[in-house]
Design an enzyme around this catalytic site. Structure first.
Site, mmCIF file in Angstrom:
data_model
loop_
_atom_site.group_PDB
_atom_site.id
_atom_site.type_symbol
_atom_site.label_atom_id
_atom_site.label_comp_id
_atom_site.label_asym_id
_atom_site.label_seq_id
_atom_site.Cartn_x
_atom_site.Cartn_y
_atom_site.Cartn_z
ATOM 1 N N ASP A 220 67.624 -105.455 -8.441
ATOM 2 C CA ASP A 220 67.608 -105.007 -6.823
ATOM 3 C C ASP A 220 67.791 -106.244 -6.137
ATOM 4 O O ASP A 220 67.018 -107.168 -6.056
ATOM 5 C CB ASP A 220 66.390 -104.170 -6.422
ATOM 6 C CG ASP A 220 66.495 -103.826 -5.045
ATOM 7 O OD1 ASP A 220 67.554 -103.114 -4.723
ATOM 8 O OD2 ASP A 220 65.557 -104.235 -4.319
ATOM 9 N N GLU B 200 73.360 -102.927 -8.181
ATOM 10 C CA GLU B 200 74.038 -101.904 -7.035
ATOM 11 C C GLU B 200 75.493 -102.271 -6.555
ATOM 12 O O GLU B 200 75.702 -103.723 -6.302
ATOM 13 C CB GLU B 200 73.205 -101.858 -5.889
ATOM 14 C CG GLU B 200 72.130 -100.928 -5.925
ATOM 15 C CD GLU B 200 71.245 -100.495 -4.927
ATOM 16 O OE1 GLU B 200 70.495 -99.613 -4.634
ATOM 17 O OE2 GLU B 200 70.973 -101.727 -3.877
ATOM 18 N N CYS C 35 61.617 -91.379 -7.517
ATOM 19 C CA CYS C 35 60.372 -91.694 -8.230
ATOM 20 C C CYS C 35 60.688 -92.010 -9.726
ATOM 21 O O CYS C 35 61.268 -90.862 -10.158
ATOM 22 C CB CYS C 35 59.222 -90.518 -8.019
ATOM 23 S SG CYS C 35 57.892 -91.007 -8.996
ATOM 24 N N CYS D 282 58.358 -89.295 -11.697
ATOM 25 C CA CYS D 282 58.649 -87.857 -11.810
ATOM 26 C C CYS D 282 60.121 -87.309 -11.410
ATOM 27 O O CYS D 282 60.553 -86.226 -11.458
ATOM 28 C CB CYS D 282 57.586 -86.877 -10.994
ATOM 29 S SG CYS D 282 58.059 -86.881 -9.473
ATOM 30 N N CYS E 96 55.121 -92.035 -4.227
ATOM 31 C CA CYS E 96 55.796 -90.898 -4.451
ATOM 32 C C CYS E 96 55.127 -89.611 -3.897
ATOM 33 O O CYS E 96 53.504 -89.626 -4.048
ATOM 34 C CB CYS E 96 56.011 -90.576 -6.101
ATOM 35 S SG CYS E 96 56.514 -88.965 -6.422
ATOM 36 N N CYS F 286 53.763 -86.929 -6.876
ATOM 37 C CA CYS F 286 53.075 -87.101 -8.197
ATOM 38 C C CYS F 286 52.065 -88.374 -7.914
ATOM 39 O O CYS F 286 51.295 -88.684 -8.603
ATOM 40 C CB CYS F 286 53.970 -87.405 -9.564
ATOM 41 S SG CYS F 286 54.579 -89.137 -9.546
ATOM 42 N N ASP G 203 60.784 -102.651 -4.286
ATOM 43 C CA ASP G 203 61.996 -103.319 -4.970
ATOM 44 C C ASP G 203 61.938 -103.106 -6.618
ATOM 45 O O ASP G 203 62.968 -103.125 -6.851
ATOM 46 C CB ASP G 203 61.912 -104.888 -4.562
ATOM 47 C CG ASP G 203 62.154 -105.174 -3.324
ATOM 48 O OD1 ASP G 203 62.816 -104.432 -2.365
ATOM 49 O OD2 ASP G 203 61.508 -106.216 -2.599
HETATM 50 ZN ZN ZN Z 1 56.649 -88.959 -8.667
#
Ligand code: ZN
Length: 320
Positions: free
Chosen positions: A101, A185, A252, A255, A271, A274, A281
């Site tokens: 990143d 990216e 996330c 999850c 998140c 969760c 980053d």
């Molecule tokens: Zn999560």
């Protein structure tokens, strides 16, 4: 495989040669065409060539010479020799994959948890450059003192460029030697670094923030970083995979929940589903690596699949 590579050497012209080269160069900075034409004309008229030039043989040029470029930078002359040669298809020394990143606070964050500090070569030299530019503006234009001041400004620019190149080369060499696959990216560095001012009908938003970002991006050399990673990985038998930037900062990794609420602050990811927390980053880098793996799998299955099958990318391969 064919490898195109440029070898650059510092030229060591003597006083007479320097004067001649300067005359060739005139006010242009990159002048090989002009210099070559002049050189040819002089040669045809039976005049001596510049003659032999000394150069610093920092390393050996390998392969067949394709073209030669002479340039002047920071008051020094350089010759760049582009060559082509056949090398064996390299095998990667490593089997690991990594996601990267790119950012401002950290130049690059790797999905293995390590990161590279920002380069900021321009920032470091900014004061010196500003002072030198001010000193130059106070001198009478084209006077001897003005020329001296101008040379000083050029030397600082030269130093900035060198520091940046050095940093990027070290970083990309290390990464490309340690990993067989690097995912990054798809960043439109050019459009991101465009002015934020907008038009009169549609004024830009965050003009100030964007101008700051512009300076930072241009100073960081993301574009050059990618370019170097790409060819160095190829030389080492690895791959550079570019993935679309959608949701890499909002997903996330624990999850899979996608929400912009997962990023309450710039630096931290939390998140809302969760409760997973991590440096933002690093989360992006992990998501980039996953996206890269998915993309690589797609490309491999595309290549394996017969072209007559006519299935679109991403669709499951029908079992025979
Ligand atoms: Zn999560």
């Amino acid at each position: 495989m064919q490898r195109l590579q440029a070898f650059k050497y510092e030229l060591r012209p003597d006083g007479q040669q320097q004067r001649q080269m300067r005359r060739f160069a005139g006010s242009c900075r990159f002048v090989f065409n002009k210099a070559l034409a002049l050189q040819k004309a002089r040669y045809e008229q039976g005049e001596k060539k510049l003659g032999w030039l000394r150069y610093r043989n920092s390393r050996e040029a390998l392969g067949t010479v394709k073209n030669v470029t002479v340039s002047l930078s920071g008051g020094k002359w350089f010759v760049s020799i582009q060559t082509e040669r056949e090398v064996e298809q390299p095998l990667p020394q490593s089997t690991t994959a990594v996601g990267i990143d790119m950012g401002i606070a950290r130049f690059a964050t790797l999905s293995d948890g390590s990161h590279l500090e920002p380069l900021n070569s321009f920032k470091r030299h900014e004061t010196a450059l500003r002072k030198a530019q001010q000193a130059m503006s106070r001198k009478t234009k084209f006077s001897n003192n003005w020329k001296k001041a101008k040379a000083r400004v050029q030397r600082i620019h030269f130093r900035i460029g060198n520091t940046r190149r050095d940093y990027l080369h070290k970083a990309t060499s290390t990464i490309s030697q340690n990993h067989a696959m690097v995912c990054i990216e798809h960043l439109q560095v050019r459009s991101m670094s465009k002015s934020g001012a907008g038009s009169t009908e549609k004024p830009g938003t965050n003009v100030r923030a964007k101008s700051g970002l512009n300076k930072a991006i241009l100073d960081q050399g993301w574009f050059e970083f990618r370019r170097q990673l790409d060819y160095k990985l190829a030389w080492n038998g690895g791959y550079l995979i570019a993935v679309p930037p959608q949701n890499t900062s909002r997903t996330c990794p624990a999850c899979g929940h996608v929400s912009k609420d997962n990023r309450q602050t710039q630096a931290q990811f939390a998140c809302v589903e969760c409760g997973f927390e991590e440096n933002a980053d690093l989360v992006s880098a992990i998501n980039i690596l996953r996206a890269g793996h998915a993309r690589f799998a797609c490309e491999v299955s595309d290549a394996v699949r017969s072209p007559a099958a006519g299935t679109r990318r991403g669709e499951p391969v029908p079992a025979d």
